[in-house]
Motif scaffolding. Structure first.
Motif, PDB file in Angstrom:
ATOM      1  N   MET A  20      47.643  24.830 -14.525  1.00 63.29           N
ATOM      2  CA  MET A  20      49.061  25.202 -14.496  1.00 63.29           C
ATOM      3  C   MET A  20      49.937  23.988 -14.788  1.00 63.29           C
ATOM      4  O   MET A  20      50.899  24.068 -15.539  1.00 63.29           O
ATOM      5  CB  MET A  20      49.430  25.786 -13.133  1.00 63.29           C
ATOM      6  CG  MET A  20      48.826  27.153 -12.904  1.00 63.29           C
ATOM      7  SD  MET A  20      49.031  27.694 -11.200  1.00 63.29           S
ATOM      8  CE  MET A  20      50.694  28.329 -11.249  1.00 63.29           C
ATOM      9  N   ALA A  21      49.607  22.870 -14.170  1.00 57.92           N
ATOM     10  CA  ALA A  21      50.389  21.642 -14.398  1.00 57.92           C
ATOM     11  C   ALA A  21      50.295  21.252 -15.867  1.00 57.92           C
ATOM     12  O   ALA A  21      51.265  20.838 -16.488  1.00 57.92           O
ATOM     13  CB  ALA A  21      49.874  20.522 -13.511  1.00 57.92           C
ATOM     14  N   GLU A  54      52.471  23.444 -18.021  1.00 56.92           N
ATOM     15  CA  GLU A  54      53.883  23.080 -17.881  1.00 56.92           C
ATOM     16  C   GLU A  54      54.180  21.803 -18.669  1.00 56.92           C
ATOM     17  O   GLU A  54      55.199  21.681 -19.338  1.00 56.92           O
ATOM     18  CB  GLU A  54      54.270  22.876 -16.420  1.00 56.92           C
ATOM     19  CG  GLU A  54      55.752  22.577 -16.270  1.00 56.92           C
ATOM     20  CD  GLU A  54      56.183  22.322 -14.837  1.00 56.92           C
ATOM     21  OE1 GLU A  54      56.827  23.200 -14.270  1.00 56.92           O
ATOM     22  OE2 GLU A  54      55.865  21.257 -14.286  1.00 56.92           O
ATOM     23  N   GLY A  76      53.694  22.688 -12.287  1.00 49.63           N
ATOM     24  CA  GLY A  76      53.534  23.863 -13.139  1.00 49.63           C
ATOM     25  C   GLY A  76      53.441  25.156 -12.363  1.00 49.63           C
ATOM     26  O   GLY A  76      53.133  26.204 -12.912  1.00 49.63           O
ATOM     27  N   ALA A  77      53.689  25.071 -11.049  1.00 49.24           N
ATOM     28  CA  ALA A  77      53.569  26.276 -10.230  1.00 49.24           C
ATOM     29  C   ALA A  77      54.898  27.028 -10.240  1.00 49.24           C
ATOM     30  O   ALA A  77      55.701  26.875 -11.149  1.00 49.24           O
ATOM     31  CB  ALA A  77      53.144  25.893  -8.828  1.00 49.24           C
ATOM     32  N   GLY A  78      55.118  27.853  -9.225  1.00 56.10           N
ATOM     33  CA  GLY A  78      56.348  28.633  -9.180  1.00 56.10           C
ATOM     34  C   GLY A  78      56.285  29.810 -10.133  1.00 56.10           C
ATOM     35  O   GLY A  78      55.240  30.099 -10.723  1.00 56.10           O
ATOM     36  N   GLY A 134      54.922  29.480 -13.665  1.00 51.80           N
ATOM     37  CA  GLY A 134      53.463  29.357 -13.601  1.00 51.80           C
ATOM     38  C   GLY A 134      52.816  30.729 -13.492  1.00 51.80           C
ATOM     39  O   GLY A 134      51.835  31.022 -14.176  1.00 51.80           O
ATOM     40  N   VAL A 135      53.389  31.578 -12.639  1.00 54.48           N
ATOM     41  CA  VAL A 135      52.867  32.940 -12.482  1.00 54.48           C
ATOM     42  C   VAL A 135      52.904  33.663 -13.822  1.00 54.48           C
ATOM     43  O   VAL A 135      51.946  34.325 -14.223  1.00 54.48           O
ATOM     44  CB  VAL A 135      53.699  33.723 -11.433  1.00 54.48           C
ATOM     45  CG1 VAL A 135      53.272  35.182 -11.397  1.00 54.48           C
ATOM     46  CG2 VAL A 135      53.569  33.084 -10.062  1.00 54.48           C
ATOM     47  N   ARG A 194      52.711  32.440 -16.733  1.00 48.91           N
ATOM     48  CA  ARG A 194      51.665  31.950 -17.637  1.00 48.91           C
ATOM     49  C   ARG A 194      50.269  32.387 -17.215  1.00 48.91           C
ATOM     50  O   ARG A 194      49.389  32.578 -18.048  1.00 48.91           O
ATOM     51  CB  ARG A 194      51.720  30.429 -17.722  1.00 48.91           C
ATOM     52  CG  ARG A 194      52.660  29.942 -18.797  1.00 48.91           C
ATOM     53  CD  ARG A 194      52.385  28.496 -19.099  1.00 48.91           C
ATOM     54  NE  ARG A 194      52.797  27.685 -17.979  1.00 48.91           N
ATOM     55  CZ  ARG A 194      54.004  27.141 -17.890  1.00 48.91           C
ATOM     56  NH1 ARG A 194      54.886  27.303 -18.835  1.00 48.91           N
ATOM     57  NH2 ARG A 194      54.319  26.420 -16.837  1.00 48.91           N
TER      58      ARG A 194
END
Ligand code: ADP
Ligand code: MG
Lengths: 336, 134
Positions: free
Chosen positions: A82-83, A86, B102-104, B107-108, B110
């Motif tokens: 996830m990181a 982003e 990249g969470a939150g 993130g969901v 994605r």
């Protein structure tokens, strides 16, 4: 987001080869594989999964605890994935922003463009370079119908986009003066009120304004807290500081500025700059004013534009081609 | 065809784990692979934690979507909390307090295949779907 079938095949193939041969060349191909995967924004959890799936094929009787441990590892890698995703998006956004700032900087160049006046009695050169994309320094020439020349040099304290906005405002204020109003005191008094009214607290501007009378060869000037300029006198071959003092623009609305003048002889050179020139740094050390003047003097036999270009080149190199501050220098040489 | 599978109430932090477990079990049942199971569980974590943190109570619903050629797991996180004022801002990367992880909610989005939010001052409904890979 999903990895390609052929990607999976490649990974398993590579892994099998490596288990058989332990060869460095396979590791090299693994490196290529991972770069490729990054390019396709395949996240780390996918790679771990590919490894797990390949192992299941290669070692069908794998211990259940090892299987579970892979489940655990994949789970742990999800957040890295996830990181990573982003990071990708933010990186693209950064590229986009940078190109937008590039467009803005171009626009600033166009907006703030000023023509160096061509007159018989003076040879004028100017060099202005921004440390970042947007220039917080500004210079502006005005020429009246008699051929007298006004020159403004300004420096917004602060850099980047806010400084650039502020400069555009000052330029339009300067352009609004009619040609017979271009006396230093009048201009600084007025610009000060404009800046005081329109710029928010904590943003200050220094400005030097000079007016060269081509009939008398008097140079009239006033300064609003700006870096002092110098005159290299032909006769003594020494620099004379242009002594002008005044409060920064925008601090107080009712300031009046002091105007003085000095006679300019043939082959005298007026040098004006911003603190980006005098506060050049060389490693941890600020360059002494002395040194700056010596450098200017060493090029003083050249035509005006070549003087400023050479001075810039000299300090650019001295600072390892990394300007820390916006750099502006203007030279006016009486040639007649 | 949609078939409601189950619903997990969120009232305390511990319920987040329960929702994850339930979601993972359904994902396994519907034939999702290891990575997708982990992604679904992580998405549920984020949604359930938002309910727990910002709305205090709510629930997570699970539905099965039968489609051709893949099967979908639809997850709905519903609460009657204060709502999200500026959804478009929240959906920008880097906005979440987890900034850089990249969470939150972005993130969901994605992690899942489909994503939708409806939020008013009477509550928030986040709907996400994951399809099995073919
Ligand atoms: N269910 C919800 N009810 C009310 N506000 C919410 C809800 N979910 C998210 N928010 C608001 O949206 C913001 C962003 O959420 P999120 O993307 O999960 O990041 P984070 O929780 O790390 O701040 C939260 O800070 C919160 O203000
Ligand atoms: Mg959250």
């Amino acid at each position: 987001m999903g990895s390609t079938k052929s990607g999976k095949q490649d990974y398993k193939q590579l892994l099998m080869e490596y288990l058989e041969t332990g060869d460095e060349s396979v590791l090299y191909r693994a490196e290529q594989f991972s770069k490729n995967s990054i390019q396709q924004s395949i996240s780390p959890d996918e790679i771990v999964n590919e490894h797990y799936q390949s192992l299941l094929d290669i070692i069908p009787d794998m211990d259940d605890r090892i299987k579970s441990s892979f489940q655990f590892l994949i789970e742990t890698m999800i957040s890295y994935g996830m990181a990573y995703q982003e990071y990708h998006v933010l990186r693209e956004k950064q590229i986009e922003l940078r190109s937008e700032i590039g467009v803005a900087a171009n626009m600033q160049d166009t907006l703030l463009k000023t023509q160096v006046p061509q007159v018989d009695s003076l040879d004028i050169g100017v060099k202005s370079v921004a440390a970042k994309e947007m220039n917080g320094d500004y210079h502006h020439f005005i020429i009246d119908d008699k051929g007298n020349i006004g020159i403004a040099i300004a420096d917004v304290i602060g850099k980047g986009i806010p400084a650039a906005f502020c400069m555009s405002m000052i330029k339009y204020a300067l352009e609004s003066f009619s040609e017979n109003q271009i006396f230093p005191k009048y201009i600084l008094d007025s610009i000060n009120r404009v800046v005081e009214r329109n710029v928010k607290e904590g943003m200050f501007v220094t400005m030097f304004y000079g007016f060269y009378d081509v009939d008398t060869n008097y140079f009239h000037y006033a300064s609003a807290g700006h870096e002092p300029g110098f005159i290299l006198r032909k006769e003594s071959h020494e620099f004379e500081e242009i002594d002008a003092k005044g409060l920064l623009l925008g601090v107080e609305s009712e300031v009046t500025y002091e105007e003085k003048f000095t006679q300019i002889e043939k082959d005298d050179i007026i040098v004006l700059f911003t603190d980006g020139v005098t506060e050049c740094r060389y490693g941890d050390r600020f360059i002494e004013q002395e040194e700056v003047l010596d450098v200017i003097k060493s090029f003083s036999h050249l035509p005006a534009q070549e003087i400023v270009d050479s001075v810039y080149k000299y300090f650019e190199r001295l600072q390892d081609f990394e300007l820390r501050d916006d750099f502006t220098i203007a030279v006016l040489k009486r040639i007649k | 065809m949609n078939e409601t599978l189950s619903s997990v109430p969120i009232r305390k932090e511990w319920d987040i784990v329960g929702a994850r477990q339930t979601g993972r079990n359904w994902a396994k049942d519907l034939g999702f692979g290891s990575v997708d199971q982990a992604r679904i569980a992580t998405a549920i974590s984020e949604l359930a934690r938002n309910i727990y943190l910002y709305a205090k109570v709510g629930e997570i619903n699970f539905e099965r979507l039968d489609s051709v050629p893949s099967i979908g797991l639809k997850i709905t996180a519903r609460d009657q909390g204060p709502g999200i004022k500026e959804v478009s801002k929240v959906m920008k990367d880097g906005y979440s307090t987890s900034g850089g992880l990249g969470a939150g909610l972005p993130g969901v989005k994605r992690l899942m295949d489909e994503f939708d939010i409806e939020s008013t001052d009477a509550g928030t409904v986040v709907t996400v779907i994951k399809w099995t890979r073919i």
